[in-house]
Design a protein around this motif. Structure first.
Motif, short mmCIF file in Angstrom:
data_model
loop_
_atom_site.label_atom_id
_atom_site.label_comp_id
_atom_site.label_asym_id
_atom_site.label_seq_id
_atom_site.Cartn_x
_atom_site.Cartn_y
_atom_site.Cartn_z
N GLN A 55 0.74 -0.94 0.09
CA GLN A 55 -0.28 0.01 0.15
C GLN A 55 0.87 1.22 0.13
O GLN A 55 2.00 1.18 0.61
CB GLN A 55 -1.03 0.04 1.35
N ASN A 60 -1.39 3.74 -12.21
CA ASN A 60 -2.56 2.86 -12.26
C ASN A 60 -3.93 3.45 -12.65
O ASN A 60 -4.87 3.01 -12.21
CB ASN A 60 -2.86 2.11 -10.88
N PHE A 76 -7.81 2.08 -8.39
CA PHE A 76 -6.94 1.22 -7.61
C PHE A 76 -6.20 2.16 -6.45
O PHE A 76 -5.02 2.17 -6.31
CB PHE A 76 -5.84 0.55 -8.46
N THR A 92 -4.84 -0.81 -2.96
CA THR A 92 -4.37 -1.74 -3.54
C THR A 92 -5.27 -3.02 -3.11
O THR A 92 -5.31 -3.44 -1.87
CB THR A 92 -2.85 -2.33 -3.31
N LEU A 103 -1.47 -6.09 -7.18
CA LEU A 103 -2.02 -5.47 -8.57
C LEU A 103 -0.81 -5.45 -9.42
O LEU A 103 0.49 -5.31 -9.10
CB LEU A 103 -2.10 -3.88 -8.41
#
Length: 412
Positions: free
Chosen positions: A306, A316, A322, A325, A330
């Protein structure tokens, strides 16, 4: 009444600094009071329309907001004092601003979320001392480290993220160090939100060496939240960036970054997750082509890497699916092309970009979805104008999402 009063306060602050002009100065230049004292006014604003369409998530959101910042920085010898107020007004509030008391909280309003609530706050209030090789800043301040992937100001949103902190910066030759101790993360969610700030003990350390054409940076971030325990973490890593000429005006640049994150202090989950970031870019004939891979790893689906202090919108995908996470992690495969077109009649500094993202989980390799992003920016009569578009096609995560932005800014 509250909004009118808030804007009046900002306007009065602006006017105060505008009339306190003992010496002539061009717009944007500091005001010279005497040989030792200068005052640099801060006057800036941003008007934005954001439209959000999400399948099966209520009504489309249309947010028309205006953000104003006003203040000044006074400098005398090596000392400087900066004070800045920030206010956001919703001209059209057909959106879920995530603030309680405005028809609900976090989804109770029948619109998609636009995280730009009406808000008035002290954005920055800081005292600094700057010597030849070092600088120390104490107070509420803006902190952006590297490309803001781990620590940033969330500058895309109308309400800026700042920190109550003491920060030291030093540079000797090619070596630099940046160390911060913060007791509070002042979020973008506004003073009326229960998430207005997150307190704790946050230690942020960066150290780098510029060896030209390669720059190496090592970093360590220890986040000990008082209440947001699931985000308490220790992150240690490094980044290498650089570029080499390919002949003529062509250039190749690269970024390689790795980090490991573990639970820290009172985090109730025991986990360890890796972060990998690799990107190549080629600039030729005014075009820039990029391709990269970013992984926010997962510890067997229990918890994932994170970045709660980051400027997340920049990574992202602009659709912001996102921001946290997923527990399965991811993987973001991305590529893009951008072009600087220069001037086109009254349009100055025209730039355009298109970016593609393919998203998967780290644990289980689930196909989350894909996204296309596009932007067009230019200036008219000195005012920056930006159009942006994001289209997320959901597979196994989130919902189909389209977002469009049109904004114009000004700064003096």
């Amino acid at each position: 009444m509250k909004n009118a009063l808030s804007l009046a306060v900002l306007a009065a602050t602006t006017a105060t600094f505008a009339i306190a002009t003992p010496a002539a100065a061009k717009p944007g230049d500091p005001i010279v009071v005497n040989d030792n004292l200068t005052i640099d006014p801060i006057i800036e604003g941003l008007l934005r329309w954001e439209h959000v369409n999400q399948d099966d998530l209520g009504l489309d959101a249309d947010a028309v907001t205006i953000r104003m910042r006003a203040g000044a920085e006074a400098k005398i010898h090596n000392l400087s004092f900066l004070a800045e107020a920030e206010g956001t007004l919703a001209i059209s509030d057909h959106y879920n601003d995530t603030i309680p008391g405005n028809n609900g909280y976090l989804g109770a309003e029948p619109y998609s979320v636009v995280a730009d609530p009406e808000n008035v706050e002290i954005n920055r209030l800081q005292l600094s001392y700057k010597g030849k090789a070092a600088k120390v800043t104490i107070g509420r301040q803006r902190i952006i480290l590297d490309d803001a992937r781990f620590v940033g100001n969330v500058g895309w949103r109308q309400n800026e993220q700042t920190f109550d902190a003491v920060r030291g910066e030093g540079k000797v030759g090619p070596v630099s160090i940046d160390a911060t101790y913060s007791i509070s993360q002042r979020t973008i969610f506004g003073v009326d939100s229960p998430n207005a700030h997150f307190d704790g003990d946050f230690i942020l350390v960066n150290a780098g060496i510029d060896m030209k054409p390669v720059k190496l940076v090592g970093f360590a971030y220890m986040l000990d939240y008082d209440t947001r325990l699931a985000f308490s973490s220790r992150t240690i890593g490094f980044m290498a960036t650089g570029g080499v000429p390919l002949g003529g005006k062509a250039k190749l640049d690269f970024k390689i970054r790795y980090a490991n994150q573990q639970d820290y202090k009172l985090n109730p989950v025991d986990y360890s997750a890796d972060y990998i970031d690799a990107e190549l870019g080629v600039s030729v004939a005014g075009f820039r082509l990029t391709g990269g891979y970013e992984e926010l790893g997962s510890d067997d689906g229990v918890a994932a890497f994170q970045t709660p202090l980051a400027t997340l919108h920049a990574f992202n995908g602009w659709a912001d699916l996102f921001l946290t996470t997923p527990a399965s992690g991811l993987r973001d495969y991305h590529g893009g092309v951008s072009k600087a077109f220069g001037n086109a009649g009254p349009l100055k500094g025209v730039k355009a970009a298109v970016i593609y993202h393919k998203f998967e989980s780290d644990f289980g390799s689930t196909n989350y979805g894909q996204e296309w992003d596009a932007s067009l920016g230019f200036q008219v009569a000195g005012y920056p104008i930006l159009l942006k578009y994001a289209n997320y096609d959901a597979k196994a995560f989130g919902t189909d999402t389209e977002k469009f932005w049109l904004q114009i800014g000004f700064k003096y």
